[in-house]
Design a protein around this motif. Sequence first.
Motif, mmCIF file in Angstrom:
data_model
loop_
_atom_site.group_PDB
_atom_site.id
_atom_site.type_symbol
_atom_site.label_atom_id
_atom_site.label_comp_id
_atom_site.label_asym_id
_atom_site.label_seq_id
_atom_site.Cartn_x
_atom_site.Cartn_y
_atom_site.Cartn_z
ATOM 1 N N THR A 226 -14.578 -11.970 7.360
ATOM 2 C CA THR A 226 -13.549 -12.214 6.334
ATOM 3 C C THR A 226 -12.115 -12.080 6.846
ATOM 4 N N ARG A 227 -11.923 -11.685 8.107
ATOM 5 C CA ARG A 227 -10.615 -11.445 8.711
ATOM 6 C C ARG A 227 -9.871 -10.289 8.064
ATOM 7 N N VAL A 228 -10.593 -9.445 7.299
ATOM 8 C CA VAL A 228 -9.964 -8.284 6.684
ATOM 9 C C VAL A 228 -10.085 -7.098 7.641
ATOM 10 N N ILE A 229 -8.954 -6.437 7.955
ATOM 11 C CA ILE A 229 -9.028 -5.164 8.682
ATOM 12 C C ILE A 229 -9.258 -4.098 7.625
ATOM 13 N N PHE A 230 -10.486 -3.594 7.606
ATOM 14 C CA PHE A 230 -10.969 -2.876 6.428
ATOM 15 C C PHE A 230 -10.628 -1.386 6.517
ATOM 16 N N ILE A 231 -9.371 -1.064 6.224
ATOM 17 C CA ILE A 231 -8.926 0.341 6.278
ATOM 18 C C ILE A 231 -9.754 1.237 5.344
ATOM 19 N N PRO A 232 -10.117 0.772 4.132
ATOM 20 C CA PRO A 232 -10.854 1.679 3.241
ATOM 21 C C PRO A 232 -12.289 1.971 3.681
ATOM 22 N N GLN A 233 -12.703 1.486 4.848
ATOM 23 C CA GLN A 233 -14.058 1.774 5.320
ATOM 24 C C GLN A 233 -14.349 3.282 5.287
ATOM 25 N N GLY A 234 -13.367 4.078 5.744
ATOM 26 C CA GLY A 234 -13.547 5.529 5.793
ATOM 27 C C GLY A 234 -13.756 6.146 4.418
ATOM 28 N N GLU A 235 -13.157 5.526 3.390
ATOM 29 C CA GLU A 235 -13.298 6.084 2.037
ATOM 30 C C GLU A 235 -14.749 6.041 1.572
ATOM 31 N N ILE B 94 -7.691 -13.785 -2.661
ATOM 32 C CA ILE B 94 -6.718 -14.047 -1.603
ATOM 33 C C ILE B 94 -7.426 -14.291 -0.273
ATOM 34 N N ALA B 95 -8.634 -14.855 -0.358
ATOM 35 C CA ALA B 95 -9.447 -15.005 0.847
ATOM 36 C C ALA B 95 -8.773 -15.862 1.915
ATOM 37 N N GLU B 96 -7.894 -16.787 1.487
ATOM 38 C CA GLU B 96 -7.281 -17.689 2.463
ATOM 39 C C GLU B 96 -5.953 -17.169 2.992
ATOM 40 N N ALA B 97 -5.551 -15.974 2.526
ATOM 41 C CA ALA B 97 -4.251 -15.424 2.938
ATOM 42 C C ALA B 97 -4.273 -15.041 4.411
ATOM 43 N N SER B 98 -3.076 -14.750 4.969
ATOM 44 C CA SER B 98 -3.000 -14.416 6.385
ATOM 45 C C SER B 98 -3.559 -13.012 6.638
ATOM 46 N N VAL B 99 -3.891 -12.749 7.917
ATOM 47 C CA VAL B 99 -4.447 -11.448 8.290
ATOM 48 C C VAL B 99 -3.506 -10.325 7.873
ATOM 49 N N LEU B 100 -2.211 -10.577 8.000
ATOM 50 C CA LEU B 100 -1.227 -9.541 7.665
ATOM 51 C C LEU B 100 -1.301 -9.163 6.193
ATOM 52 N N ILE B 101 -1.384 -10.188 5.302
ATOM 53 C CA ILE B 101 -1.443 -9.899 3.864
ATOM 54 C C ILE B 101 -2.729 -9.139 3.545
ATOM 55 N N LEU B 102 -3.840 -9.581 4.160
ATOM 56 C CA LEU B 102 -5.118 -8.891 3.932
ATOM 57 C C LEU B 102 -5.018 -7.436 4.381
ATOM 58 N N LEU B 103 -4.300 -7.205 5.487
ATOM 59 C CA LEU B 103 -4.136 -5.835 5.996
ATOM 60 C C LEU B 103 -3.327 -4.989 5.018
ATOM 61 N N ILE B 104 -2.245 -5.584 4.495
ATOM 62 C CA ILE B 104 -1.400 -4.836 3.553
ATOM 63 C C ILE B 104 -2.203 -4.480 2.306
ATOM 64 N N VAL B 105 -3.002 -5.451 1.828
ATOM 65 C CA VAL B 105 -3.836 -5.181 0.657
ATOM 66 C C VAL B 105 -4.825 -4.059 0.968
ATOM 67 N N SER B 106 -5.383 -4.066 2.198
ATOM 68 C CA SER B 106 -6.324 -3.011 2.590
ATOM 69 C C SER B 106 -5.679 -1.645 2.537
ATOM 70 N N VAL B 107 -4.423 -1.569 3.016
ATOM 71 C CA VAL B 107 -3.722 -0.284 2.990
ATOM 72 C C VAL B 107 -3.560 0.174 1.536
ATOM 73 N N ALA B 108 -3.205 -0.774 0.656
ATOM 74 C CA ALA B 108 -3.026 -0.426 -0.760
ATOM 75 C C ALA B 108 -4.330 0.118 -1.349
ATOM 76 N N ILE B 109 -5.440 -0.573 -1.067
ATOM 77 C CA ILE B 109 -6.741 -0.133 -1.588
ATOM 78 C C ILE B 109 -7.070 1.271 -1.071
ATOM 79 N N VAL C 286 -4.983 3.634 -0.221
ATOM 80 C CA VAL C 286 -4.180 4.651 -0.914
ATOM 81 C C VAL C 286 -4.745 4.921 -2.313
ATOM 82 N N VAL C 287 -5.132 3.844 -3.004
ATOM 83 C CA VAL C 287 -5.686 3.998 -4.352
ATOM 84 C C VAL C 287 -6.978 4.820 -4.297
#
Lengths: 343, 380
Positions: free
Chosen positions: A34-43, A144-159, A161-162
Amino acid sequence: MDFQIALFLVQDGATNGAIYAMLALALVLVFSVTRVIFIPQGEFVAYGALTLASLQSGQIPGTLWLLVVVSTIAVLAELWRCWRNGLPIGLHGFGWLVGYPLILALLLWYLPLASLPAFVQVLVALAVVVPLGPLMYRLVYQPIAEASVLILLIVSVAIHVVLVGLGLLFFGAEGLRTAPFTDASFEMGPLLINGQQVWVILVSIGLIVGLWRFFSRTLYGKALRATAMNRTGARLMGFSPVFAGKLTFLLAAFIGTLSGVLIAPITTIYYDTGFLIGLKGFVAAIVGGLISFPIAAAGAVLVGLLESFASFYASAYKEVIVFTLIIPVLLWRSLTSHHIEEE
Amino acid sequence: MKAKNLAALCTVVALFSSQAALADINVGVSLSSTGPGAALGIPEKNAIPFLPALVAGEKINYIVLDDATDPSAATKNARKLVSEQKVDLLLGSSVTPASLAIAEVAVESRTPQISAAPINLPPEKNVWVFRTPQHNNVMAGAVVGDMKSKGVKTLGFIGYSDAYGEDWLVAMKPLLKSAGIKFTTIERFNRTDTSVSGQVLKIIASRPDAVLVVASGSPAALPQTAFKERGFKGVIYQTHAAANPAFLKVAGAAAEGTIMPIGPVVVVDQITDSHPSKVLGMQFVEDYESMYGAGSFSSFAGHVFDAGQLIEAAALVALESARPGTPEFRKALRDALENNKSVVGVHGVFNMTAEDHFGMDDRGRVLIQVENGGYKLLPM
């Protein structure tokens, strides 16, 4: 330092490395499909461990309410999609979104949670936390599946934090531990190996072999690989990228939750522990260039061992040493591989 | 003419109403009720309803903000409280780094601060800052005294790699030297670490008579259990920050026999009736647990409660010479805080001086030992 201490450190490093390996696999999987850098994996690790701990103390875990709320929002999103596209309003195709959380909530309400056998408690914890993965994909990443890697990363950071904030709300600020699966421990030379560490390493190896077989032998696995290589191509061949995304997140959430359940008896888990564990998995995934499963797994064991020996020799600089590993690896990778700019 | 009268009337009314608001004493509170310090910040926030609401007929308002254990958020909170709310006193924060951040604003804006963390400051910044927790020296003194009486000669140290671990190390070094006890090795770990095997192995290999773990709450249980798993036979000492229900729960049987220094309020039902904090402490623990449930009390709530005692005593004096909301009142409040004598709190008795803005003496600590999952008061 004698041979015995070295053995202890290897044992400790290998156990941690096995956990990092599972997380690194999940991160590579999610990124490649999915090109998502999945920061919330640890959660998922923290949620899995803490959900199990709540179950063992006989409480209904807060993650159940999260599941109910998130699936309600998903149902509303599906109904909105039907209405906007002029489709008949009904629950066709997403009835499980309504049924599953309800049945699970009723089960948890009536079951004597604290007195269930440990194996069933683990299953319940998995049943509560794992569906959050595909639901997260449906609500957050699918639009937002077609968004750039950067946007997906920012969204991951937001998720991330939530989820950390919700974790504090659900489980409180103090750490929890769960009862071990087995009290068995056996001696091997000078080493005392406890059963839980064996579990961790066996499950981790099992998972790696399982994933390898899944990707090389099954239709779904091959389809996921195809999506990872060429999204448009896979779509033309009739494999839905939405389905690929959900399947990937299901697997990632499963791996994360399982890791959490496995380490909860060996260490204390806090609502925000997941991030650091995930980050170390991420270092390992970087070693594998975010594409190679076997190199990522090897990198994870390296991170685990490095951490273990660093904590013996220079405990104040342990994290520095582990995260500095990323610099030579990036240098080496950027010198040896051809970099292709996205877009 | 009529319009002018009306305007004058309005101005007078406005003046009076703003005067009424100004007359209240405003206390700006910034605590770490989320983030890594939440285990401290949540009970501290819970103690706010028990703080004095009225002193000499003046209302005290508490404006409570959360700094998420983040020093930059604490700075922002403190600035907001000082410039927008015009607070007369800053209360907070829960952990050392955030409290240090607030101290910067307190000194700059000439507002007195009471910190719930035992922070150390250079003398020129110390003027405006007071603390309610015991100075680490007071606690370390009790620990070293006990080691001496047990004949401990060598000590292994494992502590947080942050200001709390460092402060304890600094406090211990001269005390150990005069007691003739040597460090075998000094190790560090982080709150979120999942394993401390490396550090623990190194300490055990150095063969110390006893071990000191400097950590807070449930993270303190990780070295504790690792020492027991590896078969360490010596005495394990923990610090007062570890003494909370979460530590006992997570460490379980591994916590048995651990010795720690603590404010008397934690074992208030076991201290002698002649202890000055006995009556107040009993009352506070009872009130707190009737509001938040049995067994919910944690010593951190006591530090904020004690801040209330200090404010009440100081405000009585300061109100004689100035009106709240003015720089004169803040100055008077600071002077009064510094002259607070024999103010009884739940953690002990405060006697502030120009040099000592902690004010606690040996009545502010007792030694306890974990026994059968609870605390037992040790004779000193």
